[in-house]
Motif scaffolding. Structure first.
Motif, PDB file in Angstrom:
ATOM      1  N   THR A   1       0.833  -1.200   0.000  1.00 31.23           N
ATOM      2  CA  THR A   1       0.000   0.000   0.000  1.00 31.23           C
ATOM      3  C   THR A   1       0.876   1.262   0.000  1.00 31.23           C
ATOM      4  O   THR A   1       1.915   1.297   0.668  1.00 31.23           O
ATOM      5  N   ALA A   2       0.491   2.250  -0.789  1.00 33.52           N
ATOM      6  CA  ALA A   2       1.130   3.572  -0.816  1.00 33.52           C
ATOM      7  C   ALA A   2       2.569   3.598  -1.323  1.00 33.52           C
ATOM      8  O   ALA A   2       3.256   4.605  -1.200  1.00 33.52           O
TER       9      ALA A   2
ATOM     10  N   GLY B   1       3.263   3.625  -4.311  1.00 34.28           N
ATOM     11  CA  GLY B   1       3.214   4.482  -5.502  1.00 34.28           C
ATOM     12  C   GLY B   1       2.798   3.739  -6.766  1.00 34.28           C
ATOM     13  O   GLY B   1       3.095   4.184  -7.879  1.00 34.28           O
TER      14      GLY B   1
ATOM     15  N   ARG C   1       4.808   8.093   2.812  1.00 33.86           N
ATOM     16  CA  ARG C   1       3.899   8.229   1.666  1.00 33.86           C
ATOM     17  C   ARG C   1       2.460   7.936   2.061  1.00 33.86           C
ATOM     18  O   ARG C   1       1.526   8.614   1.627  1.00 33.86           O
TER      19      ARG C   1
ATOM     20  N   ARG D   1      -0.255  10.863   2.008  1.00 35.51           N
ATOM     21  CA  ARG D   1      -1.382  10.830   1.065  1.00 35.51           C
ATOM     22  C   ARG D   1      -2.659  11.280   1.772  1.00 35.51           C
ATOM     23  O   ARG D   1      -3.518  11.896   1.153  1.00 35.51           O
TER      24      ARG D   1
ATOM     25  N   VAL E   1       9.647   8.694  -9.685  1.00 31.48           N
ATOM     26  CA  VAL E   1       8.506   8.127 -10.411  1.00 31.48           C
ATOM     27  C   VAL E   1       8.840   7.855 -11.885  1.00 31.48           C
ATOM     28  O   VAL E   1       8.567   6.771 -12.407  1.00 31.48           O
TER      29      VAL E   1
END
Ligand SMILES: Nc1nc2c(ncn2[C@@H]2O[C@H](COP(=O)(O)OP(=O)(O)O)[C@@H](O)[C@H]2O)c(=O)[nH]1
Ligand SMILES: Nc1ncnc2c1ncn2[C@@H]1O[C@H](COP(=O)(O)OP(=O)(O)O)[C@@H](O)[C@H]1O
Length: 298
Positions: free
Chosen positions: A122-123, A125, A242, A246, A280
């Motif tokens: 989870t999280a 990205g 993160r 979020r 990213v």
């Protein structure tokens, strides 16, 4: 020593010698000094020799590119029971195993992957990397999942997800319209519509599925040619940052997801590739490269 004892001692010495011989063969395969195909041929010619007595499981894991998970998958795919020794394989099993290894070992570079599954905790990205690919690589089909969760502000029907109710999701499952589906975070159901994925693959396009880890496992079973990519956080602390940053989950939900993330991070060995999501653009490029270029497995 009386005679039965002599027999027992001799038998146990023979067993030790046989174990040593098998260990030496495995070490030679692992060091690249013996070709696994040659070991198989020897085993088939002399099923009672040291090569023939090697268990298929230990033979496979001594090959450098094959770990325990991959070995288990090969055994399952080829329908070979874990107790089998090389010399005890039937004719068809021998042929299947030989052909499999021959293909695998003779093509030094794997073909580009057409179907990539992007999963991870989870999280980490996943959504961000997938979006980057959507925006910068329009030739890659990003599968749009069906979900029973409600749309969030800004999410578009048919772009982010197909938002469906429980009965419509039931219908999709019953009619075999989903390639895989899972209940995620104990909350809602998510599934990959089969039609668009199959159509894109048939047309020769690359397809990316951004799904959870249970889904990745299901896709592997349904489509063994899929390559599974595990997106890694640069560190545990960054993953927590993160998730908290979020701000889409309550503190208790964050804590629950982090517990799940620990379990998910432990499943990394089931995956074909790992990509670290530090930057990213770079992570997205690495994923796209797996689809486009002949890239050695890492
Ligand atoms: N198995 C499966 N998982 C999916 C699918 N679509 C999305 N997911 C996963 O569902 C999880 C929740 O996604 P989402 O509701 O967008 O919330 P997020 O946790 O903020 O990304 C993520 O881990 C996605 O990878 C799907 O079609 N199948
Ligand atoms: N490479 C990255 N560097 C910094 N922050 C990132 C990076 N990738 C994603 N994020 C941020 O981390 C959070 C979680 O990303 P998200 O894509 O929602 O994760 P997932 O889909 O895996 O649950 C978001 O706030 C996102 O902006």
């Amino acid at each position: 020593m009386n005679p039965p004892e002599v027999d027992r001692v001799a038998a146990s010495r023979a067993a030790v010698a046989a174990r040593r011989a098998r260990a030496a063969i495995k070490a030679a395969i692992a060091a690249g000094e013996r070709n696994p195909l040659e070991v198989m041929r020897t085993a088939f010619e002399a099923p009672l020799g040291a090569e023939g007595k090697l268990r298929v499981t230990e033979f496979l894991t001594s090959i450098p590119a094959i770990g325990v998970t991959k070995m288990q998958r090969i055994m399952e795919d080829l329908g070979i029971s874990p107790a089998k020794r090389l010399g005890g394989l039937g004719k068809h099993q021998r042929e299947r195993l030989y052909d499999y290894l021959n293909d695998r070992l003779s093509s030094r570079q794997p073909a580009p992957a057409k179907l990539i599954v992007l999963a991870g905790p989870t999280a980490v990205g996943k959504g961000t990397v997938a979006n980057h690919i959507r925006e910068n690589h329009p030739d890659v089909l990003l599968s749009v999942s069906a979900t029973t969760r409600a749309p969030r502000p800004g999410e578009e029907e048919g772009v982010s997800y197909f938002f469906v109710d429980d009965s419509e999701f039931d219908r999709m499952v019953e009619e075999g319209e989903l390639l895989e589906w899972a209940t995620v975070h104990n909350a809602h159901r998510y599934g990959t519509p089969r039609g668009p994925v199959e159509a894109a693959l048939a047309a020769g396009s690359s397809v990316l599925l951004e799904i959870d880890i249970q889904g990745a496992r299901s896709v592997r079973r349904a489509m063994p040619e899929a390559r599974l990519v595990f997106l890694q956080p640069p560190s545990w602390e960054e993953l927590v940052r993160r998730l908290v940053g979020r701000g889409t989950e309550s503190a208790s939900e964050q804590a629950r997801r982090l517990e799940t993330a620990k379990v998910e991070l432990a499943s990394v060995d089931e995956f074909d590739y790992q990509v670290v999501n530090g930057n990213v653009g770079e992570a997205a490029q690495e994923v796209v490269d797996l689809m486009k270029t002949r890239k050695a497995k890492r």
